[in-house]
Scaffold this motif. Structure first.
Motif, PDB file in Angstrom:
ATOM      1  N   ALA A 103       8.504 -18.115  26.066  1.00 14.74           N
ATOM      2  CA  ALA A 103       8.414 -19.400  25.378  1.00 14.74           C
ATOM      3  C   ALA A 103       9.707 -19.594  24.596  1.00 14.74           C
ATOM      4  CB  ALA A 103       7.211 -19.425  24.441  1.00 14.74           C
TER       5      ALA A 103
ATOM      6  N   CYS B 298      -7.728 -16.938  28.757  1.00 13.75           N
ATOM      7  CA  CYS B 298      -6.582 -17.458  28.010  1.00 13.75           C
ATOM      8  C   CYS B 298      -6.839 -17.417  26.493  1.00 13.75           C
ATOM      9  CB  CYS B 298      -6.153 -18.838  28.491  1.00 13.75           C
ATOM     10  SG  CYS B 298      -7.399 -20.084  28.467  1.00 13.75           S
TER      11      CYS B 298
ATOM     12  N   ALA C 150      -4.485 -15.245  23.821  1.00 13.31           N
ATOM     13  CA  ALA C 150      -3.965 -15.701  22.533  1.00 13.31           C
ATOM     14  C   ALA C 150      -4.321 -14.699  21.439  1.00 13.31           C
ATOM     15  CB  ALA C 150      -4.541 -17.078  22.203  1.00 13.31           C
TER      16      ALA C 150
ATOM     17  N   ILE D 208       4.447 -14.966  14.252  1.00 12.67           N
ATOM     18  CA  ILE D 208       3.548 -15.675  15.158  1.00 12.67           C
ATOM     19  C   ILE D 208       2.404 -16.268  14.346  1.00 12.67           C
ATOM     20  CG2 ILE D 208       2.014 -15.442  17.155  1.00 12.67           C
ATOM     21  CD1 ILE D 208       3.601 -12.972  17.951  1.00 12.67           C
TER      22      ILE D 208
ATOM     23  N   LEU E   1      -1.342 -18.351  14.866  1.00  8.50           N
ATOM     24  CA  LEU E   1      -2.346 -18.830  15.815  1.00  8.50           C
ATOM     25  C   LEU E   1      -3.186 -19.910  15.151  1.00  8.50           C
ATOM     26  CD1 LEU E   1      -3.939 -18.378  18.569  1.00  8.50           C
ATOM     27  CD2 LEU E   1      -5.420 -16.901  17.246  1.00  8.50           C
TER      28      LEU E   1
ATOM     29  N   VAL F 170       6.732 -18.739  16.276  1.00 14.51           N
ATOM     30  CA  VAL F 170       5.914 -19.024  17.451  1.00 14.51           C
ATOM     31  C   VAL F 170       4.588 -19.600  16.970  1.00 14.51           C
ATOM     32  CG1 VAL F 170       4.781 -18.066  19.488  1.00 14.51           C
ATOM     33  CG2 VAL F 170       6.905 -17.038  18.666  1.00 14.51           C
ATOM     34  N   TYR F 171       4.219 -20.765  17.466  1.00 11.93           N
ATOM     35  CA  TYR F 171       2.918 -21.349  17.148  1.00 11.93           C
ATOM     36  C   TYR F 171       2.082 -21.403  18.414  1.00 11.93           C
ATOM     37  CZ  TYR F 171       4.520 -22.687  12.523  1.00 11.93           C
ATOM     38  OH  TYR F 171       4.967 -22.652  11.240  1.00 11.93           O
ATOM     39  N   ILE F 172       0.898 -20.802  18.347  1.00  9.91           N
ATOM     40  CA  ILE F 172      -0.009 -20.836  19.494  1.00  9.91           C
ATOM     41  C   ILE F 172      -1.212 -21.688  19.110  1.00  9.91           C
ATOM     42  CG2 ILE F 172      -1.369 -19.462  21.097  1.00  9.91           C
ATOM     43  CD1 ILE F 172       0.384 -17.063  20.373  1.00  9.91           C
TER      44      ILE F 172
ATOM     45  N   VAL G 107      -4.863 -23.020  20.221  1.00  8.54           N
ATOM     46  CA  VAL G 107      -5.956 -22.846  21.167  1.00  8.54           C
ATOM     47  C   VAL G 107      -6.919 -24.019  20.999  1.00  8.54           C
ATOM     48  CG1 VAL G 107      -7.856 -21.377  21.891  1.00  8.54           C
ATOM     49  CG2 VAL G 107      -5.715 -20.347  21.144  1.00  8.54           C
TER      50      VAL G 107
ATOM     51  N   ILE H 112       3.128 -23.022  21.961  1.00  8.42           N
ATOM     52  CA  ILE H 112       2.312 -22.757  23.146  1.00  8.42           C
ATOM     53  C   ILE H 112       0.974 -23.445  22.947  1.00  8.42           C
ATOM     54  CG2 ILE H 112       1.221 -20.967  24.546  1.00  8.42           C
ATOM     55  CD1 ILE H 112       3.331 -19.023  23.423  1.00  8.42           C
TER      56      ILE H 112
ATOM     57  N   ILE I  50      -2.768 -23.795  24.462  1.00  7.73           N
ATOM     58  CA  ILE I  50      -3.732 -23.211  25.397  1.00  7.73           C
ATOM     59  C   ILE I  50      -4.990 -24.058  25.338  1.00  7.73           C
ATOM     60  CG2 ILE I  50      -5.158 -21.197  25.884  1.00  7.73           C
ATOM     61  CD1 ILE I  50      -2.995 -19.486  24.641  1.00  7.73           C
TER      62      ILE I  50
END
Lengths: 337, 506
Positions: B284, B300, B304, B338, B340, B425-427, B429, B457, B459
Motif C-alpha cells: 500500500a 479479509c 485486518a 497503523i 484500524l 497506514v489507515y485500514i 473495515v 486500505i 476492506i
C-alpha cells in the motif's frame, strides 16, 4: 427544562450533595445533641478515614466495571498478619510493609485470575475472600492479638493530631488527593476509565486492559490493608472479625456517591463515604443497634441510587408534562430526531 | 383501486424543541414491498416507532384497512396487524430458533406454571414454515446461526402473531453479505405473494430497485415523495438527490492522480493465519487507496485484525516504511503507525457512553500527555475540536455521549480518533455499514484526503464501495487472494466475480 439541567449538571449535583450533608447533619443534631460535639465529630473523621480508604480501593475496581467481594477476607487476614508481625516485636513499619505486601499479592492473584485467565470476578473474589478468612485463623486459632501493640506506636495513628485534626484524616485526604490526580489528570486514569467503559474498544486503542484490571484489584486490596491498619490503631488489638464491617460502607459509599455525582470518580466516592459515615455514626450515637442501622443505610443507598438515576429524571420530566408544561420533556428519549 | 392497507395522514411528533415529524402523509398498498428512504435524522425512525407503538404521535391519524387506530403500546400495533423487526433483532442466543419464535407465547394457558406445550409449538412453527418455506433448522441455537438465519428467525417471530398485515423491516441487510441478501429477498418475495405488505428501511439504494415496488422519501421530518419504482426507473430519478434535497454528483471522490503516487508504506508478504487466510501479499502506497473486497468468511476482516495485532498472523512478513514488524497486540501496530477503523464501531471502536472528548485521544495517550504522564486537558480539547471539525461531526459537540450520534457520526468520531494517532497506514473495515448517504460521501472524501499523507486500505463486503473508492483492488475468497488477470486491474464485475467465485472467469 431548567430544573432538569440543574439535576444533570456537575454544579447542581455538587450543591445537591452539600444540601444532603447539611440535612443529615441537621437531622442528627436535632435528634441527638451530642452529634455535633468534638468527640463525635473526631469519631466520624476517624471512621471516615478507615471506610474511605477501603472505598477508595473499591473505586478502582468499580471503574473497570468489576466487583471485589474479597474485601472482608483480605481485611481479616491482613489484620491478623500485621498483628502477628507487631506481636513478634518488629517495628510498625515492617508490619505495615508486610500487610501491604500481602494485600498486593492477594489482589494480584485475584486480578490475574480475572483479567488474564478470564475467571468470573464475583465467584473468584468470593473464593479468594473465603480462603483469606480461613488463613486469618492460622496465627492464633482465632484468639485476638494485642501483645506489643501499645509499644509499637500503632495507636499513634489513631490518637496523634496535626493542626487539631487526627492524622488519620490527613492520611485519607492525602490518599484521595493523589488518587484524584492519577485518575483524572493522567493517562493512567484515562486508561482505567477506557478499560471500564468498553474493554474491547480500549484494547483496539492499544490499551493493555488486563494490566489495568489486575492493577485495580491490587490497589483495592492494598487500600483495604491501609483501612484495616487504622482499625487496628483504633482498637489496639487484632481480631479475625476486624474489617468485617468495612464491606457494606465501602460499597454503599462508592455507589451512593456515583448516584449523586452522576458517575464513579474519586470525588464521588469521597462524597458517598462522607454521607455513609455520618449516617452510620449518627445512628450508633443514637443507640440504634448496628443490625438496624446497616439496614437503614442500605435502604438509603437504594433510595439514593433510584432518586439520582436517569429513570428518575425522565420520570420528573413526565410529571411536568402531565402538569401542562408541554415542551419540557427534556430528553428526547428513544427518538432519533 | 382498493383502499391501502395502511394510511397515515397529518402525523406530527415533537421532542422538546425539535419537530421530528411534521404533517406526514404516507400509505402502503396491500401486498407491496415499500421502501422507506431518508438520511439519518430525516424522521423515518421516529415514524417507524410510531407505527410500531413504541412512541405515540402528537397529532394526525393512522388507519389500517380503513380502520382508525391509536397505538399506546407495541402490543396494540401487533394486535392491529403491524409487526416490526428491529435493526438489531433482540434474540436470545442460547435458545433455539423455535424457542425464540414463541418466546413469551409458549403456552395457551396463563399463569406462572402454565405448561409449555412443545408439540403445539412445533405444529405452529411447521405451519409457519409451510407458509414461508425458509431452509432453516429451528432446533439450532440462535447463537450458532448466520446473520440471515437470525433475521429469518426474527421475521418468523414477528409473523407468529395472528393476522399480521404489515411487516416493518428496519435495515435488515446491513449485516448481511451479498449472497445472504438474496436469501432475504426471496423470503420477502414469498411474504409479498401471501398478501403481506412490507415496509423496508435501507440505506442501500440499489436494493430499492432490486426488491421494492414503490418507495417514500423522508426529508426534514416529512414525507416529500412517494412513487413506484417503475416510475422512478423510467424517469431516471436519482434517489440520493431526493434524499439530500440537492443534486449530488458521484458519492465517491475522484480517483487519485498517478503522479501523486508516493512511496510504499505498508508491505505485506505471504501473511498466513491457519483456517482464516493464507499467502496474502500486497503493498500500500501513499497517494492511493487500496481496496480489498471479500465477503464474510473470506478472511479479509481477519487479515485486518492480523495486521493490527488483534489476532496475530502465524507466518509471513509485515513491514511499515521498510521496517519489519510482527504485531502481537494493537499497541505494537499503533506504535508502528497503523490504525484500524474496526468493522464493528459500537463494540470495537467507541466507548459509547462517553463523548468525543473522551474517545478521540484514546488511541494515542502519549500525545494526550505530551509524552509525559499528566494529561494536557486544554490541548486535548483543542485537538479534539480541530479533528471533529475536520471530519464534520454533526452536531459538533465534544460532550454528547457517542451513543447520542447517528451511525455515520459515530464513525466520524472513530475517524477523528484515528487522525489523532497520526498513523502512516489507515485500514478501514466495512466503513459505511449503517451510515447514511450524506455521511458516506463525507467519509469517502476524508479517505481521499487522508491518502495524501498516509496509505489507506479499504476492506469491505460491498463491492461497489470498494470499486468506487479505491484506485487499485484485490479480491479475497475463502482466505485466498484473487488477482486480476495479467497484473491488470479489476473492472467492477471482475472484482465481484473474484470475491464471490474466487477467480476471474474468462
Amino acid at each position: 427544562m431548567k430544573r432538569l439541567r440543574f439535576l444533570s449538571s456537575g454544579y447542581g449535583r455538587g450543591m445537591a450533595f452539600i444540601l444532603l450533608v447539611l440535612i443529615v447533619a441537621a437531622g442528627f443534631a436535632t435528634a441527638e445533641p451530642r452529634f455535633l460535639t468534638q468527640a463525635s465529630l473526631s469519631g466520624i473523621a476517624r471512621h471516615m478515614a478507615a471506610n474511605g480508604l477501603a472505598a477508595l480501593g473499591l473505586t478502582f475496581v468499580v471503574i473497570v466495571r468489576k466487583f471485589d467481594l474479597s474485601l472482608a477476607g483480605v481485611a481479616a487476614f491482613s489484620a491478623m498478619s500485621m498483628g502477628a508481625v507487631i506481636a513478634a516485636g518488629f517495628p510498625l513499619t515492617v508490619a505495615i510493609a508486610a500487610g501491604l505486601l500481602i494485600g498486593l499479592i492477594i489482589g494480584g492473584i485475584s486480578g490475574f485470575a480475572i483479567s488474564r485467565a478470564g475467571f468470573p470476578d464475583i465467584v473468584t473474589t468470593i473464593a479468594v475472600g473465603s480462603v483469606c478468612s480461613g488463613l486469618a485463623f492460622l496465627y492464633t486459632g482465632g484468639r485476638s492479638i494485642f501483645q506489643n501493640f501499645f509499644q509499637s506506636g500503632i495507636t499513634n495513628l489513631n490518637d496523634a493530631r496535626f493542626l487539631g485534626v487526627g492524622v488519620s484524616l490527613w492520611f485519607l485526604v492525602a490518599a484521595y488527593a493523589v488518587a484524584w490526580l492519577v485518575m483524572h489528570k493522567t493517562r493512567t486514569g484515562l486508561a482505567f476509565y477506557a478499560t471500564g467503559e468498553n474493554p474491547n474498544a480500549a484494547a483496539f486503542s492499544g490499551i493493555s486492559t488486563s494490566r489495568y484490571v489486575a492493577l485495580a484489584y491490587m490497589l483495592c486490596a492494598a487500600f483495604t490493608v491501609l483501612a484495616v491498619l487504622l482499625i487496628l490503631a483504633e482498637s489496639g488489638n487484632a481480631e479475625t472479625n476486624k474489617g468485617a464491617n468495612l464491606m457494606m460502607p465501602a460499597y454503599a459509599g462508592v455507589f451512593l456517591g456515583a448516584a449523586i455525582m452522576g458517575g464513579t470518580s474519586v470525588i464521588s466516592t469521597f462524597a458517598g463515604i462522607l454521607l455513609i459515615t455520618m449516617l452510620l455514626d449518627g445512628f450508633s450515637l443514637m443507640g440504634v443497634p448496628y443490625y438496624y442501622s446497616d439496614g437503614v443505610v442500605s435502604l438509603i443507598l437504594l433510595l439514593g441510587v433510584v432518586a439520582f438515576s436517569d429513570i428518575a429524571r425522565t420520570w420528573i420530566g413526565g410529571l411536568k408534562v402531565l402538569f401542562g408544561q408541554s415542551g419540557t420533556a427534556g430528553r428526547a428519549s428513544g427518538g432519533q430526531v | 383501486m382498493t383502499e391501502p392497507i395502511l394510511t397515515a395522514s397529518g402525523v406530527s411528533k415533537r421532542f422538546g424543541p425539535v419537530l421530528a415529524l411534521n404533517d406526514v402523509a404516507f400509505h402502503v398498498e396491500r401486498g407491496e414491498v415499500h421502501a422507506l428512504l431518508g438520511i439519518n435524522g430525516a424522521g423515518k425512525s421516529t415514524f417507524i416507532k410510531i407505527l410500531s407503538g413504541l412512541i405515540q404521535k402528537d397529532t394526525g391519524s393512522i388507519r389500517i384497512a380503513g380502520q382508525e387506530v391509536d397505538f399506546k403500546a407495541p402490543e396494540d400495533a401487533i394486535h392491529a396487524g403491524i409487526a416490526t423487526v428491529q435493526q438489531h433483532p433482540e434474540l436470545v442466543s442460547d435458545m433455539s430458533g423455535l424457542d425464540n419464535i414463541f418466546l413469551g407465547r409458549e403456552c395457551a394457558g396463563r399463569g406462572l406454571f402454565g405448561r409449555v406445550d412443545r408439540r403445539a409449538m412445533e405444529q405452529r412453527a411447521d405451519a409457519l414454515l409451510a407458509r414461508f418455506s425458509v431452509p432453516l433448522d429451528l432446533s439450532r441455537e440462535v447463537g450458532d446461526m448466520s446473520a440471515v438465519e437470525r433475521e429469518a428467525v426474527a421475521i418468523l417471530q414477528a409473523l407468529a402473531a395472528d393476522d399480521i398485515k404489515v411487516l416493518i423491516l428496519d435495515e435488515p441487510t446491513s449485516t448481511l453479505t451479498e449472497i445472504e441478501r438474496e436469501d432475504l429477498f426471496a423470503l420477502m418475495n414469498q411474504l409479498r405473494s401471501q398478501g403481506i405488505s412490507i415496509i423496508y428501511i435501507t440505506h442501500q439504494l440499489e436494493e430499492v430497485f432490486a426488491i421494492a415496488d414503490s418507495f417514500s422519501v423522508f426529508r426534514g421530518g416529512t414525507c416529500i415523495a412517494r412513487m413506484s419504482v417503475a416510475e422512478a426507473r423510467s424517469e431516471n430519478i436519482s434517489l440520493a438527490a431526493l434524499m439530500l434535497g440537492e443534486a449530488i454528483g458521484d458519492i465517491f471522490p475522484p480517483k487519485g492522480a498517478a503522479e501523486k503516487l508516493g512511496e510504499v508504506v505498508l508491505k505485506v508478504e505471504k501473511l498466513t493465519r491457519d483456517g482464516e487466510f493464507s499467502n496474502i501479499t500486497f503493498e500500500a502506497r501513499k497517494g492511493e487507496i487500496l481496496g480489498i473486497f471479500g465477503l464474510v468468511g473470506s478472511g479479509c476482516d481477519e487479515l485486518a485484525k492480523a495486521i493490527f495485532g488483534v489476532t496475530p498472523a502465524q507466518s509471513g512478513r509485515i513491514a511499515v516504511n521498510g521496517a519489519a514488524i510482527s504485531p502481537k497486540k494493537p499497541r505494537h501496530a499503533l506504535d508502528a503507525g497503523i490504525f484500524l477503523v474496526p468493522g464493528d464501531r459500537r463494540t470495537e471502536g467507541l466507548a459509547l457512553d462517553r463523548p468525543a472528548l473522551f474517545n478521540v485521544p484514546l488511541a494515542n495517550l502519549r500525545r494526550a500527555a505530551n509524552g509525559g504522564w499528566s494529561l494536557k486537558g486544554r490541548q486535548i480539547r483543542n485537538d479534539a475540536k480541530l479533528l471533529t471539525d475536520q471530519v464534520a461531526l454533526s452536531p459538533p459537540s465534544l460532550t454528547t455521549p457517542a451513543s447520542g450520534f447517528s451511525g455515520g457520526n459515530q464513525q466520524k468520531i472513530v475517524l477523528a480518533k484515528g487522525l489523532y494517532t497520526e498513523a502512516d497506514v489507515y485500514i478501514f473495515v466495512e466503513p459505511t455499514v449503517g451510515v447514511d448517504i450524506g455521511a458516506r460521501a463525507k467519509i469517502y472524501a476524508l479517505m481521499r484526503n487522508l491518502s495524501e499523507k498516509a496509505a489507506v486500505i479499504v476492506i469491505s463486503s460491498d463491492c461497489d464501495e470498494v470499486f468506487g473508492v479505491a484506485d487499485r483492488t484485490i479480491a479475497m475468497h475463502k482466505g485466498r487472494q484473487a488477482e486480476a488477470q495479467a497484473g491488470g486491474l479489476f473492472d467492477r464485475d471482475g472484482l465481484l466475480l473474484a470475491g464471490i467465485m474466487g477467480g476471474s472467469m474468462q
